[in-house]
Motif scaffolding. Structure first.
Motif, PDB file in Angstrom:
ATOM      1  N   UNK A   1      45.151  42.214  48.009  1.00  0.00           N
ATOM      2  CA  UNK A   1      45.925  41.780  46.855  1.00  0.00           C
ATOM      3  C   UNK A   1      45.334  40.510  46.273  1.00  0.00           C
ATOM      4  N   UNK A   2      45.180  40.493  44.973  1.00  0.00           N
ATOM      5  CA  UNK A   2      44.721  39.293  44.277  1.00  0.00           C
ATOM      6  C   UNK A   2      45.460  39.204  42.957  1.00  0.00           C
ATOM      7  N   UNK A   3      45.158  38.174  42.179  1.00  0.00           N
ATOM      8  CA  UNK A   3      45.932  38.013  40.947  1.00  0.00           C
ATOM      9  C   UNK A   3      45.711  39.190  39.988  1.00  0.00           C
ATOM     10  N   UNK A   4      44.579  39.845  40.108  1.00  0.00           N
ATOM     11  CA  UNK A   4      44.254  40.919  39.167  1.00  0.00           C
ATOM     12  C   UNK A   4      45.054  42.195  39.406  1.00  0.00           C
TER      13      UNK A   4
ATOM     14  N   UNK B   1      50.216  46.391  42.485  1.00  0.00           N
ATOM     15  CA  UNK B   1      50.472  46.638  43.907  1.00  0.00           C
ATOM     16  C   UNK B   1      51.969  46.562  44.202  1.00  0.00           C
ATOM     17  N   UNK B   2      52.615  45.506  43.678  1.00  0.00           N
ATOM     18  CA  UNK B   2      54.045  45.330  43.938  1.00  0.00           C
ATOM     19  C   UNK B   2      54.837  46.507  43.380  1.00  0.00           C
TER      20      UNK B   2
ATOM     21  N   UNK C   1      54.999  50.099  32.921  1.00  0.00           N
ATOM     22  CA  UNK C   1      53.555  50.156  32.687  1.00  0.00           C
ATOM     23  C   UNK C   1      52.944  48.926  33.321  1.00  0.00           C
ATOM     24  N   UNK C   2      51.918  49.122  34.112  1.00  0.00           N
ATOM     25  CA  UNK C   2      51.262  47.945  34.653  1.00  0.00           C
ATOM     26  C   UNK C   2      49.757  48.129  34.643  1.00  0.00           C
ATOM     27  N   UNK C   3      49.052  47.102  34.260  1.00  0.00           N
ATOM     28  CA  UNK C   3      47.600  47.242  34.239  1.00  0.00           C
ATOM     29  C   UNK C   3      47.007  46.648  35.501  1.00  0.00           C
TER      30      UNK C   3
END
Ligand code: ADP
Ligand code: MG
Length: 455
Positions: free
Chosen positions: A125-128, A133-134, A273-275
């Motif tokens: 997991x990273x900021x990107x 993921x969540x 929607x999540x990128x």
């Protein structure tokens, strides 16, 4: 007893080259979910524990009906005349054949298309990707009850498929009664077309509607497929009305899927929607570190940082570079150090051409390189050269494109997805063992990238 029985099953499934090692291994104990075996020496340990772990673990899981972790210990007293087998230079290039499409890949036969490596545990997991993921975890923990549909979008090689499989694994593990179906959009379309031509649309509907969680990968491929869109529209409504979970991935947000029916596009926006974005340097290093650990590849932190600094926009490429560097080191019996990493990656083609690489391009370049035709690649002939060329081409399709295993199999004359999976493992292994294969793969990859960037 149970232990011997389980190991016997593993022996049965072992391919010819590995059989002697597997037979020489001794099952010692089953402790909770860990099965401990002993092998005669480090060399067998490496073979069994690293290269063959996946299918052995899934065979064991099938036998015991739950996930089993394989632990391998060394007991020199088991040493026999195995060395002869290990010295054999002529490992068959291909799996023992059961007809053209049926290279047996143990553990892959359970009809389960989920890649065992694509779990939440293996996802860095990273900021990107934190939000994506969540969202995926939220959906997996309460299918149909949080975001529905969930759509994860972003460019190739950033972990969309990994998250989708992660949901599948999680749900299967914690809610075994929940029915999960994972398909690529390409398979969905194919299924549908077949169903129509064979008058099986009722069955088709049943398989896509009698489920609790539908995971659909690469939904952008629905664009322009009018009839499949229509059918999927109804499937979507049926599932959604019944509060069944739908998760999709796409290379673009719904708004940008211009050749998609507006009513379908708008439904895709109903939920969340999540990128997912390219990872920052720290995340890339963390991904490489995790990969190195899980695949037992040794590389210094400096080398991992170097690779992470070179490849910024595609995690598939990032992993590919690590594999190339470690394979090269293993071939040359050298440690993975900076000098070696620099040498291997010096001709790295600039990023950004990945999107231009397609299976047909790979197939024509491979055919060219081996002086054969694309028809040969897709045909049934099994001469040494053809088998190698075919496996390399399949491997490169897997490494360089987004195409699913079944999709690649179909392109190669309608072969089974297990054949593609087998080719992939085989070539990866041979790259670390045989210089010719390493060189062929490297050179061909460069040619393909050059051809793609020249387009
Ligand atoms: P996409 O579907 O977006 O094209 P994939 O899910 O196929 O990308 O990911 C490409 C490769 O990168 C896979 O091997 C995957 O396991 C790996 N990968 C992607 N994101 C991560 C991550 N955050 N942590 C670990 N591995 C990752
Ligand atoms: Mg994908």
């Amino acid at each position: 007893g149970a232990l011997t029985g389980a190991w016997h099953q593993v022996c049965e499934l072992a391919g010819t080259p590995i059989k002697p090692w597997v037979k020489a291994a001794k099952p010692l104990a089953l402790h909770e979910s860990t099965l401990v075996i002993a092998v005669p020496n480090d060399f067998s340990r490496e073979r069994v524990a690293v290269r063959h772990r996946d299918w052995i673990e899934s065979t064991l899981a099938g036998h015991f009906g739950r996930p089993i972790h394989l632990a391998v210990s060394v007991d020199p007293s088991l040493e026999t005349d195995l060395e002869d087998a290990t010295a054999s230079p002529e490992l068959p290039l291909d799996a023992p054949t059961l007809g053209m499409g049926a290279a047996p890949v143990p553990g892959a036969s359970n009809g389960d298309r989920l890649n065992p490596k694509y779990t939440f545990e293996n996802f860095v997991i990273g900021s990107s990707n934190r939000f994506a993921h969540a969202a995926a975890v939220a959906v997996a923990e309460a299918p149909g009850k949080s975001y529905n549909p969930l759509m994860i979008y972003g460019p190739s090689g950033l972990g969309k498929t990994h998250l989708l499989h992660g949901i599948g694994h999680y749900v299967r593990q914690y809610f075994p009664q929940v029915r999960v179906k994972y398909v690529s959009t390409e398979e969905l379309t194919n299924d549908f077309i077949n169903a129509i031509s064979e008058n099986r649309t009722v069955e088709f509907r049943k398989t896509y509607r009698d489920i609790d969680v539908l995971l659909i990968d690469d939904i952008q491929f629905l664009e322009s497929k009018i009839q499949t869109q229509e059918e999927f529209f109804h499937t979507f409504n049926t599932l959604h009305n019944a509060q069944k979970q739908i998760v999709m991935t796409s290379d673009r947000p719904p708004k940008a899927l211009e050749a998609l029916e507006p009513r379908l596009r708008s439904r895709f926006e109903w939920g969340l929607l999540t990128d997912i974005q390219p990872p920052d340097l720290e995340t890339r290093i963390a991904i490489l570190r995790k990969k190195a650990t899980s695949e037992h590849l040794s590389a210094t932190p400096e080398v991992l940082e170097f690779i992470a600094g070179k490849i910024a926009t595609n995690i598939r490429e990032l992993e590919g570079a690590l594999i190339r560097v470690t394979a090269f080191a293993s071939l040359n019996h050298q440690p993975v150090d900076m000098r070696l990493a620099e040498e291997v990656l010096k001709d790295l083609i600039p990023e950004g051409v990945e999107a231009q690489i397609t299976p047909p391009l790979i197939m024509s370049q491979t055919a060219n390189y081996f002086n054969i035709t694309v028809d040969d690649l897709c045909g049934p002939a099994r001469t040494h050269v053809l088998v190698t060329a075919r496996q390399i081409a399949m491997y490169l399709c897997r490494e360089l494109t987004d195409f699913s295993l079944p999709a690649i199999g179909r392109l190669f004359g309608g072969r089974d997805h297990t054949t593609v999976m087998h080719a992939n493992k085989k070539i990866r292994q041979l790259m670390a063992e045989r210089r010719t294969i390493y060189n062929q793969v490297t050179e061909l990859t460069n040619r393909i990238k050059q051809a793609a960037s020249a387009r």
